[in-house]
Design a protein around this motif. Structure first.
Motif, PDB file in Angstrom:
ATOM      1  N   TRP A 283       0.825  -1.198   0.000  1.00  0.00           N
ATOM      2  CA  TRP A 283       0.000   0.000   0.000  1.00  0.00           C
ATOM      3  C   TRP A 283       0.866   1.257   0.000  1.00  0.00           C
ATOM      4  N   THR A 284       1.942   1.248   0.768  1.00  0.00           N
ATOM      5  CA  THR A 284       2.835   2.403   0.811  1.00  0.00           C
ATOM      6  C   THR A 284       3.416   2.691  -0.566  1.00  0.00           C
ATOM      7  N   ARG A 285       3.888   1.661  -1.233  1.00  0.00           N
ATOM      8  CA  ARG A 285       4.461   1.851  -2.573  1.00  0.00           C
ATOM      9  C   ARG A 285       3.405   2.325  -3.560  1.00  0.00           C
ATOM     10  N   LEU A 286       2.209   1.755  -3.481  1.00  0.00           N
ATOM     11  CA  LEU A 286       1.150   2.140  -4.406  1.00  0.00           C
ATOM     12  C   LEU A 286       0.753   3.605  -4.225  1.00  0.00           C
ATOM     13  N   ARG A 287       0.696   4.056  -2.980  1.00  0.00           N
ATOM     14  CA  ARG A 287       0.369   5.464  -2.729  1.00  0.00           C
ATOM     15  C   ARG A 287       1.451   6.396  -3.278  1.00  0.00           C
ATOM     16  N   ALA A 288       2.713   6.013  -3.132  1.00  0.00           N
ATOM     17  CA  ALA A 288       3.799   6.823  -3.672  1.00  0.00           C
ATOM     18  C   ALA A 288       3.711   6.898  -5.199  1.00  0.00           C
ATOM     19  N   GLU A 289       3.377   5.775  -5.815  1.00  0.00           N
ATOM     20  CA  GLU A 289       3.207   5.767  -7.272  1.00  0.00           C
ATOM     21  C   GLU A 289       2.030   6.636  -7.692  1.00  0.00           C
ATOM     22  N   ALA A 290       0.969   6.646  -6.881  1.00  0.00           N
ATOM     23  CA  ALA A 290      -0.183   7.495  -7.179  1.00  0.00           C
ATOM     24  C   ALA A 290       0.200   8.972  -7.153  1.00  0.00           C
ATOM     25  N   GLU A 291       1.040   9.354  -6.202  1.00  0.00           N
ATOM     26  CA  GLU A 291       1.520  10.742  -6.150  1.00  0.00           C
ATOM     27  C   GLU A 291       2.312  11.086  -7.408  1.00  0.00           C
ATOM     28  N   ASP A 292       3.103  10.162  -7.896  1.00  0.00           N
ATOM     29  CA  ASP A 292       3.865  10.388  -9.120  1.00  0.00           C
ATOM     30  C   ASP A 292       2.948  10.552 -10.324  1.00  0.00           C
ATOM     31  N   VAL A 293       1.908   9.712 -10.401  1.00  0.00           N
ATOM     32  CA  VAL A 293       0.948   9.830 -11.496  1.00  0.00           C
ATOM     33  C   VAL A 293       0.244  11.176 -11.446  1.00  0.00           C
TER      34      VAL A 293
ATOM     35  N   SER B   4      -6.183  13.226 -12.431  1.00  0.00           N
ATOM     36  CA  SER B   4      -6.247  13.595 -11.016  1.00  0.00           C
ATOM     37  C   SER B   4      -7.526  13.110 -10.348  1.00  0.00           C
ATOM     38  N   GLY B   5      -8.657  13.210 -11.037  1.00  0.00           N
ATOM     39  CA  GLY B   5      -9.912  12.757 -10.439  1.00  0.00           C
ATOM     40  C   GLY B   5      -9.868  11.285 -10.090  1.00  0.00           C
ATOM     41  N   LEU B   6      -9.358  10.468 -11.018  1.00  0.00           N
ATOM     42  CA  LEU B   6      -9.257   9.026 -10.804  1.00  0.00           C
ATOM     43  C   LEU B   6      -8.286   8.707  -9.668  1.00  0.00           C
ATOM     44  N   VAL B   7      -7.093   9.292  -9.725  1.00  0.00           N
ATOM     45  CA  VAL B   7      -6.050   8.948  -8.764  1.00  0.00           C
ATOM     46  C   VAL B   7      -6.400   9.448  -7.363  1.00  0.00           C
ATOM     47  N   VAL B   8      -6.923  10.645  -7.283  1.00  0.00           N
ATOM     48  CA  VAL B   8      -7.244  11.198  -5.962  1.00  0.00           C
ATOM     49  C   VAL B   8      -8.404  10.449  -5.331  1.00  0.00           C
ATOM     50  N   SER B   9      -9.475  10.240  -6.087  1.00  0.00           N
ATOM     51  CA  SER B   9     -10.664   9.615  -5.504  1.00  0.00           C
ATOM     52  C   SER B   9     -10.444   8.138  -5.186  1.00  0.00           C
ATOM     53  N   ASP B  10      -9.719   7.427  -6.054  1.00  0.00           N
ATOM     54  CA  ASP B  10      -9.585   5.989  -5.873  1.00  0.00           C
ATOM     55  C   ASP B  10      -8.437   5.602  -4.947  1.00  0.00           C
TER      56      ASP B  10
ATOM     57  N   ALA C 152      -9.755  -0.316   0.617  1.00  0.00           N
ATOM     58  CA  ALA C 152     -10.675   0.745   0.215  1.00  0.00           C
ATOM     59  C   ALA C 152     -10.375   1.236  -1.189  1.00  0.00           C
ATOM     60  N   ALA C 153      -9.088   1.321  -1.534  1.00  0.00           N
ATOM     61  CA  ALA C 153      -8.714   1.761  -2.878  1.00  0.00           C
ATOM     62  C   ALA C 153      -9.205   0.770  -3.929  1.00  0.00           C
ATOM     63  N   VAL C 154      -9.003  -0.522  -3.689  1.00  0.00           N
ATOM     64  CA  VAL C 154      -9.473  -1.539  -4.628  1.00  0.00           C
ATOM     65  C   VAL C 154     -10.995  -1.535  -4.694  1.00  0.00           C
ATOM     66  N   ALA C 155     -11.642  -1.358  -3.552  1.00  0.00           N
ATOM     67  CA  ALA C 155     -13.106  -1.269  -3.529  1.00  0.00           C
ATOM     68  C   ALA C 155     -13.595  -0.129  -4.420  1.00  0.00           C
ATOM     69  N   ASN C 156     -12.937   1.018  -4.332  1.00  0.00           N
ATOM     70  CA  ASN C 156     -13.311   2.154  -5.175  1.00  0.00           C
ATOM     71  C   ASN C 156     -13.186   1.822  -6.648  1.00  0.00           C
ATOM     72  N   ARG C 157     -12.058   1.187  -6.997  1.00  0.00           N
ATOM     73  CA  ARG C 157     -11.795   0.946  -8.420  1.00  0.00           C
ATOM     74  C   ARG C 157     -12.779  -0.045  -9.013  1.00  0.00           C
ATOM     75  N   ILE C 158     -13.009  -1.159  -8.329  1.00  0.00           N
ATOM     76  CA  ILE C 158     -13.926  -2.141  -8.917  1.00  0.00           C
ATOM     77  C   ILE C 158     -15.359  -1.625  -8.889  1.00  0.00           C
ATOM     78  N   ALA C 159     -15.700  -0.844  -7.876  1.00  0.00           N
ATOM     79  CA  ALA C 159     -17.051  -0.291  -7.824  1.00  0.00           C
ATOM     80  C   ALA C 159     -17.285   0.666  -8.982  1.00  0.00           C
ATOM     81  N   SER C 160     -16.285   1.466  -9.308  1.00  0.00           N
ATOM     82  CA  SER C 160     -16.446   2.396 -10.425  1.00  0.00           C
ATOM     83  C   SER C 160     -16.528   1.657 -11.755  1.00  0.00           C
TER      84      SER C 160
END
Length: 287
Positions: free
Chosen positions: A25-35, A43-49, A58-66
């Protein structure tokens, strides 16, 4: 020097805690900041998800729900169901972490952990299945079948909610994969597109394949009936498997026959689909 606000201190402490206990999760969040910095359009996708969330679940829940959002069952209900399932069964969280790492390690087109979570439908379909399987085991048949149907239409593959899927599974490309009701796929298996784990007729009961740990299944392979594909074996692309496959072997053809040893100790991890050119491996031993 001015002291930091309690909110900033709290966030720093939370980040430190996440780093120590959840490196995926830590690595994924850092990658999200880079994106976010490189692609403001996302930004809408990365910030919200991802960025606004505090857990990988929760992040995976957001993505599959969307991905599955529909007026019949809005995204919020799917998100809530996934988070509740992950809280009730921590094995779901362990499995999705193993799946992310599996894709990153085995897919040469995957360079970051964030890619399967945001973009790869094989990982997303597995995450949906983990929710639908949880619901199926608890008697919520209709919701689980709805999720199967919706994932099939949106993601292009079909996994029955009752099928049992292990951890560290990679569904590469994933289009056209079909996995039947009584199928079992154990840990560390790699499956390419257009693979079928199906029945062999109209029989009922236990009628689908059992794929053991570390198996590699090539594109377009069809494995039919209540048969066992032994641990660390390989099924060549386009093969039709109708009987048991011994462990640590390679099978190929229509119908599939043994053509040699698996070639390595962990075929699903090496992702090597090449058949040896040694004549002794093409004697046509039946399986």
């Amino acid at each position: 020097m001015a002291s930091r606000s309690p909110k900033i201190v709290s966030r720093a402490r939370d980040k430190a805690n996440v780093t120590s206990v959840d490196p995926v999760w830590t690595r994924l969040r850092a990658e999200a900041e880079d994106v976010l910095a490189a692609e403001p359009a996302l930004s809408g996708l990365v910030v919200s998800d991802i960025i606004n969330e505090t857990t990988l679940e929760a992040a995976v829940a957001n993505r599959i729900a969307s991905r599955l959002d529909h007026p019949d069952v809005p995204a919020i209900h799917i998100r809530q169901a996934f988070i509740a399932a992950a809280e009730e069964d921590p094995e779901i969280g362990r499995a999705i972490r193993a799946d992310i790492v599996a894709v990153h390690e085995r897919d040469p087109a995957c360079f970051r952990y964030i890619e399967p979570v945001l973009f790869f439908k094989g990982f997303q379909a597995l995450a949906v299945h983990r929710l639908s399987h949880h619901l199926w085991k608890r008697g919520r048949r209709d919701f689980s079948l709805y999720l199967q149907s919706r994932a099939s239409s949106q993601l292009g593959l079909d996994i029955h909610p009752a099928a049992r899927m292990g951890k560290g599974i990679m569904l590469d490309h994933a289009t056209g994969i079909v996995i039947g009701e009584t199928a079992v796929v154990e840990d560390e298996v790699s499956i390419l597109h257009n693979v079928t784990l199906g029945g062999s007729g109209k029989e009922t009961g236990d009628r689908h394949p059992k794929v053991r740990r570390g198996v590699l299944i090539g594109a377009g392979a069809k494995i039919l009936g209540n048969i066992e594909v032994g641990a660390c074996s390989r099924v060549a692309a386009g093969s039709v498997v109708l009987s048991d496959v011994p462990k640590c072997t390679t099978v190929a053809g229509v119908p599939a026959r043994i053509v040699g040893e698996a070639g390595c100790s962990e075929p699903a991890l090496s992702m090597d689909h090449r058949l040896t050119s040694s004549p002794m491996n093409f004697l046509g031993d039946g399986i």
